[in-house]
Motif scaffolding. Structure first.
Motif, mmCIF file in Angstrom:
data_model
loop_
_atom_site.group_PDB
_atom_site.id
_atom_site.type_symbol
_atom_site.label_atom_id
_atom_site.label_comp_id
_atom_site.label_asym_id
_atom_site.label_seq_id
_atom_site.Cartn_x
_atom_site.Cartn_y
_atom_site.Cartn_z
ATOM 1 N N THR A 152 0.963 -0.979 0.212
ATOM 2 C CA THR A 152 -0.035 0.098 0.032
ATOM 3 C C THR A 152 0.868 1.184 -0.241
ATOM 4 O OG1 THR A 152 -0.127 0.029 2.501
ATOM 5 C CG2 THR A 152 -2.017 -1.197 1.149
ATOM 6 N N GLY A 153 0.427 2.393 -0.504
ATOM 7 C CA GLY A 153 1.218 3.725 -0.580
ATOM 8 C C GLY A 153 1.984 3.822 -1.639
ATOM 9 N N LYS A 189 12.856 -13.427 -1.685
ATOM 10 C CA LYS A 189 11.839 -13.375 -0.701
ATOM 11 C C LYS A 189 11.201 -11.981 -0.747
ATOM 12 C CE LYS A 189 13.922 -16.568 2.465
ATOM 13 N NZ LYS A 189 14.316 -16.680 3.875
ATOM 14 N N GLN A 190 11.283 -10.949 -1.558
ATOM 15 C CA GLN A 190 10.809 -9.963 -1.739
ATOM 16 C C GLN A 190 10.508 -8.882 -0.510
ATOM 17 O OE1 GLN A 190 7.210 -10.291 -4.319
ATOM 18 N NE2 GLN A 190 8.104 -12.021 -5.452
ATOM 19 N N ARG A 191 11.516 -8.829 0.275
ATOM 20 C CA ARG A 191 11.416 -8.152 1.501
ATOM 21 C C ARG A 191 12.037 -6.746 1.578
ATOM 22 N NH1 ARG A 191 14.896 -12.361 4.560
ATOM 23 N NH2 ARG A 191 16.100 -12.243 2.478
ATOM 24 N N ILE A 192 12.656 -6.408 0.370
ATOM 25 C CA ILE A 192 13.339 -5.034 0.236
ATOM 26 C C ILE A 192 13.277 -4.532 -1.114
ATOM 27 C CG2 ILE A 192 15.135 -5.575 2.016
ATOM 28 C CD1 ILE A 192 17.174 -6.347 -0.364
ATOM 29 N N ALA A 223 2.229 1.667 12.299
ATOM 30 C CA ALA A 223 1.848 2.072 10.859
ATOM 31 C C ALA A 223 1.734 0.704 9.783
ATOM 32 C CB ALA A 223 2.325 3.249 10.240
ATOM 33 N N GLY A 224 1.637 -0.449 10.354
ATOM 34 C CA GLY A 224 1.903 -1.619 9.818
ATOM 35 C C GLY A 224 3.657 -1.878 9.345
ATOM 36 N N GLU A 225 3.956 -2.725 8.642
ATOM 37 C CA GLU A 225 5.346 -2.854 8.269
ATOM 38 C C GLU A 225 5.607 -3.153 6.936
ATOM 39 O OE1 GLU A 225 7.654 -1.342 8.714
ATOM 40 O OE2 GLU A 225 8.674 -2.113 10.619
ATOM 41 N N ARG A 226 6.794 -2.698 6.337
ATOM 42 C CA ARG A 226 7.205 -3.130 4.940
ATOM 43 C C ARG A 226 8.419 -4.100 5.346
ATOM 44 N NH1 ARG A 226 6.402 2.533 1.599
ATOM 45 N NH2 ARG A 226 4.231 2.152 1.353
ATOM 46 N N THR A 227 9.513 -3.553 5.153
ATOM 47 C CA THR A 227 10.713 -4.677 5.443
ATOM 48 C C THR A 227 10.882 -5.249 6.913
ATOM 49 O OG1 THR A 227 12.016 -3.566 3.903
ATOM 50 C CG2 THR A 227 13.240 -5.217 5.345
ATOM 51 N N PRO A 228 10.602 -6.460 6.915
ATOM 52 C CA PRO A 228 10.661 -7.381 6.163
ATOM 53 C C PRO A 228 9.536 -8.055 5.908
ATOM 54 C CG PRO A 228 11.219 -8.523 8.000
ATOM 55 C CD PRO A 228 11.025 -7.108 8.410
ATOM 56 N N HIS A 229 8.373 -7.609 6.640
ATOM 57 C CA HIS A 229 7.099 -8.450 6.665
ATOM 58 C C HIS A 229 6.060 -8.390 5.540
ATOM 59 C CE1 HIS A 229 8.777 -9.866 10.376
ATOM 60 N NE2 HIS A 229 8.700 -8.682 10.957
ATOM 61 N N MET A 230 6.079 -7.008 5.094
ATOM 62 C CA MET A 230 5.125 -6.382 3.897
ATOM 63 C C MET A 230 3.731 -6.545 4.525
ATOM 64 S SD MET A 230 7.179 -5.128 1.974
ATOM 65 C CE MET A 230 9.049 -4.965 1.662
#
Length: 505
Positions: free
Chosen positions: A131-132, A278-281, A352-359
């Motif tokens: 998102t975003g 793993k598309q974490r970054i 605010a949720g999380e991106r790296t590494p959990h998306m």
């Protein structure tokens, strides 16, 4: 020869930095503006307020430095990435801009995964679906605000709106474009394959330039509003992470930046695109045409401490106002009295949720391990430690991918706190360099303007223009085993709580 001006349109403020050709910072000015949250999960800003704030910051930096309009040779732009600004045929914003912190498009992310093979999309864009992002927000607009979508003349990233107001020209650059989810990072241009797969209009997208290209000149109208001279050169500039990397000297492989601003980024320069299976970054274009950036991003870095200060730091805020001291400085002083590890208290900074590494936009922030012995000081330090653990998650992915790590440079608001700097050195297990100039993004934008206007031969020459290291922070050996244990606990908590986050929605 004339000064160089860098403008950084951040999430909470715009900063204007005046730089001498020799690389010295002459003057800085800033203006703040709010984030609007009209509904749950929404995050928007007013593009007109961006512009008004930019004009005020430019006027102030010129006034404070005593610089005449013609004393500025060129200016460059930096800005918060990923956001979406929609303009109509008259060049006016159709609606408020949707910024990177927005989470309204969770359902659209799921739909995109059904339209495009996720691995294929990541191999092209270097971006995991989240998102975003500009492309996801545009996809949301098409579905939920079709009338507005149909009336769009051009879709711009935030700093590109400021450049449009300065020059009257529509454009973006490869560094900012590579954060949109519809950009081919290898070709350094829009991905027609992804755009077509999502059914988006490619006629909405601006021309892509390289950061050090001239994107236009200041118009007469903009000159009247800003105080700049008509005809002043305007460089394309770039996203705040790429410009911050330039400003911090992150141009060669092996140098890593630990940036704690509103969010948090771990970033390094690479010579060829590297993609995480793993598309974490994120893999993005750098300001050099033959270089890329590898970046891990967390959503609530400094934002976590701001949340703590605003909700639990009332005493510090009041005392700070009375004594003329920042409440953050008072919180840091209190935190310094707490032993590393906070007596077993751990904070997950997923506010605010999380991106790296959990998306995962549904991830939640929490304190784990509270007891009757814990105080507010323990909680404040746990916030700093938890954010740093999340940043270490990014660093560990770099190591997993075989990316060399020779040195780490810390910057952002988090680098201003001595205790937080030491926590970073201890948690990362390596020495940190702190630069004497902490205006990296606006400073980098000014240096890019110098390349565009011929002050410097190329981006590589900027190596010699960096402000030298002011502080070296060494890890304290006795703290390392404490943090290794605490980090192991931190790593175990997300998998244990993921199901609960999903149920909480």
């Amino acid at each position: 020869m004339g000064y160089l001006l860098g403008i950084d349109l951040g999430t909470s403020s715009v900063r204007a930095t005046l730089v001498a050709p020799e690389g010295d910072v002459v003057e800085i000015a800033a203006r703040q503006y709010p984030i609007s949250i009209p509904r749950s999960d929404w995050a928007e800003q007013d593009p007109e307020l961006w512009w008004q704030s930019t004009c005020e910051a430019i006027k102030e930096v010129m006034h404070k430095s005593g610089t005449a309009p013609k004393g500025i040779r060129a200016l460059g732009l930096s800005g918060q990435m990923h956001g979406l600004t929609l303009l109509d045929e008259a060049g006016k914003p159709i609606r408020p801009a949707v910024i990177w912190a927005d989470k309204r498009s969770q359902e659209e992310c799921r739909e995109i995964r059904g339209l495009v093979d996720e691995k294929r999309l990541y191999s092209i864009t270097g971006m995991p679906i989240a998102t975003g992002f500009f492309g996801v927000s545009l996809f949301w607009m098409k579905r939920h605000e079709p009338t507005a979508y149909d009336n769009v003349r051009i879709a711009l990233l935030p700093k590109d709106y400021i450049r449009y107001r300065l020059t009257g020209e529509f454009a973006t650059d490869a560094t900012d474009g590579s954060g949109t989810l519809i950009f081919d990072v290898r070709k350094r241009n829009w991905s027609q394959e992804i755009i077509t797969s999502l059914g988006l209009r490619d006629d909405l997208l601006p021309e892509v330039l390289e950061s050090s290209e001239i994107a236009g000149v200041v118009s007469k109208v903009a000159a009247e509003e800003t105080g700049l001279a008509p005809g002043t050169l305007v460089a394309a500039g770039g996203g705040d992470q790429a410009m911050g990397a330039i400003g911090a000297g992150i141009m060669d492989q092996g140098i890593v930046g630990s940036v704690l601003g509103t969010g948090g980024q771990m970033i390094t320069s690479i010579q060829e695109p590297v993609f995480d299976p793993k598309q974490r970054i994120h893999t993005m274009c750098h300001a050099k045409e033959d270089a890329w950036l590898l970046m891990g991003a967390i959503l609530a870095g400094g934002l976590s401490l701001r949340w703590f200060k605003e909700n639990l730091g009332g005493v510090e805020s009041l005392a700070g106002d009375m004594c003329g001291i920042s409440p953050y400085e008072l919180l840091s002083m209190e935190s310094e009295k707490v032993e590393p590890g906070c007596n077993g208290l751990v904070f997950l900074p997923y506010l605010a949720g999380e991106r790296t590494p959990h998306m995962n936009p549904k991830a939640r922030g929490c304190f784990v391990g509270l007891t009757l012995s814990h105080t507010k000081a323990h909680m404040a330090r746990a916030v700093m430690e938890g954010v740093t653990f999340a940043m270490k998650d990014c660093l560990c992915i770099f190591q997993d991918l075989g990316v060399p790590i020779k040195s780490i440079v810390c910057s952002g608001g988090g680098a201003k706190s001595p205790v937080w700097r030491q926590i970073q050195a201890d948690v990362y297990g390596t020495r940190l360099a702190m630069l004497s100039n902490d205006e990296h993004s606006s400073y980098g934008a000014a240096l890019i303007a110098g390349v565009a206007s011929g002050v410097y031969e190329d981006v590589l020459e900027l190596r010699n223009k960096q402000v030298s290291n002011e502080h070296i922070i060494h890890p304290i050996e006795k703290n390392r085993p404490v943090y290794e244990k605490q980090y192991s606990v931190f790593r175990s908590l997300y998998p244990a709580l993921e199901g609960a986050f999903e149920m909480l929605g």
